[in-house]
Write an enzyme that holds these catalytic residues in place. Structure first.
Site, PDB file in Angstrom:
ATOM      1  N   ILE A 129       0.860  -1.175   0.000  1.00 40.80           N
ATOM      2  CA  ILE A 129       0.000   0.000   0.000  1.00 40.80           C
ATOM      3  C   ILE A 129       0.900   1.230   0.000  1.00 40.80           C
ATOM      4  O   ILE A 129       1.861   1.297   0.761  1.00 40.80           O
ATOM      5  CB  ILE A 129      -0.916   0.053   1.238  1.00 40.80           C
ATOM      6  CG1 ILE A 129      -1.695  -1.263   1.411  1.00 40.80           C
ATOM      7  CG2 ILE A 129      -1.849   1.249   1.158  1.00 40.80           C
ATOM      8  CD1 ILE A 129      -2.687  -1.552   0.322  1.00 40.80           C
ATOM      9  N   GLU A 130       0.593   2.191  -0.853  1.00 34.64           N
ATOM     10  CA  GLU A 130       1.302   3.476  -0.848  1.00 34.64           C
ATOM     11  C   GLU A 130       0.317   4.590  -0.517  1.00 34.64           C
ATOM     12  O   GLU A 130      -0.822   4.586  -0.991  1.00 34.64           O
ATOM     13  CB  GLU A 130       1.940   3.775  -2.203  1.00 34.64           C
ATOM     14  CG  GLU A 130       2.600   5.156  -2.271  1.00 34.64           C
ATOM     15  CD  GLU A 130       3.031   5.563  -3.685  1.00 34.64           C
ATOM     16  OE1 GLU A 130       3.574   6.670  -3.835  1.00 34.64           O
ATOM     17  OE2 GLU A 130       2.798   4.778  -4.627  1.00 34.64           O
ATOM     18  N   ILE A 131       0.752   5.525   0.312  1.00 33.08           N
ATOM     19  CA  ILE A 131       0.024   6.764   0.540  1.00 33.08           C
ATOM     20  C   ILE A 131       0.944   7.892   0.084  1.00 33.08           C
ATOM     21  O   ILE A 131       2.133   7.908   0.431  1.00 33.08           O
ATOM     22  CB  ILE A 131      -0.339   6.966   2.024  1.00 33.08           C
ATOM     23  CG1 ILE A 131      -1.031   5.707   2.583  1.00 33.08           C
ATOM     24  CG2 ILE A 131      -1.218   8.191   2.197  1.00 33.08           C
ATOM     25  CD1 ILE A 131      -2.371   5.411   1.969  1.00 33.08           C
TER      26      ILE A 131
END
Length: 214
Positions: free
Chosen positions: A138-140
């Site tokens: 997951i990337e933010i």
């Protein structure tokens, strides 16, 4: 983000399928219950009704304009274990306007993550990477800082992206979730690639689905 929808449509419609938007991604899980808890309480997705005709276990969630479809693995022990957080692994990225708020929440939840800061033409993009319960990345990010500029010649699109990544991305900085240094006004005011600091931008907490080049 610079609005280049018309330009993108004119470039992509020459031979591509008549697509409209991203609908959902499907993730095979060791435990649907554990993944459901993660996507609800960490990423803020909402469970939605799933077709009752399915004869296998799973769950559907929705938010930010996309769906997450969780599928229970028939052989959970066969799924590979992932411990190293590698931003070049397959991942989904979510746009965020408050990176400090995201980082604070990850520390509260004791979720390990790493940070990157990318500079392109004087524009800084902050990235946070972490895993879901099954090791899916997951990337933010605040990638909307970068304008989306269609390349006129598709032949060189991949080469251009590779050159930009090689020239601009910084080394990874592992951040233990429990070791949270207090934010300072100086740190919040700049993003210096050589120092590998992230540039917090405090605004609304609403997020929108986003696809990253990283």
């Amino acid at each position: 983000m610079v609005n280049t929808t018309a330009a993108m449509m004119s470039v992509g419609r020459s031979g591509g399928l008549p697509l409209a938007s991203l609908n959902h991604i499907s993730i095979v899980c060791r435990s649907v219950e554990a993944s459901l808890d993660f996507y609800m309480n960490v990423l803020g997705f909402t469970p939605v009704r799933r077709p009752g005709s399915f004869n296998f276990d799973g769950a559907w969630l929705f938010n930010y304009g996309i769906g997450i479809h969780l599928l229970q693995s028939e052989d959970p022990e066969s799924l590979p274990e992932k411990t190293e957080i590698n931003p070049k692994d397959n991942h989904i990225s979510f746009q965020c306007e408050s990176m400090p708020a995201v980082e604070r929440r990850l520390k509260e939840l004791d979720i390990p993550y790493i940070k990157r800061c990318v500079e392109e033409g004087g524009i800084f993009v902050d990235q946070i990477f972490f895993h879901d319960p099954d090791g899916f990345m997951i990337e933010i990010c605040n990638c909307d800082n970068l304008p989306v500029i269609p390349l006129g010649d598709h032949t060189f699109a991949m080469a251009s992206c590779k050159r930009a990544v090689a020239a601009k991305q910084q080394p990874l900085t592992p951040v233990p979730a429990q070791a949270a240094p207090p934010a300072t006004a100086a740190a919040a005011a700049q993003c210096v690639p050589s120092a590998n600091k992230a540039m917090p931008r405090v605004a609304g907490d609403e997020a929108a689905a986003h696809i990253s080049c990283a």
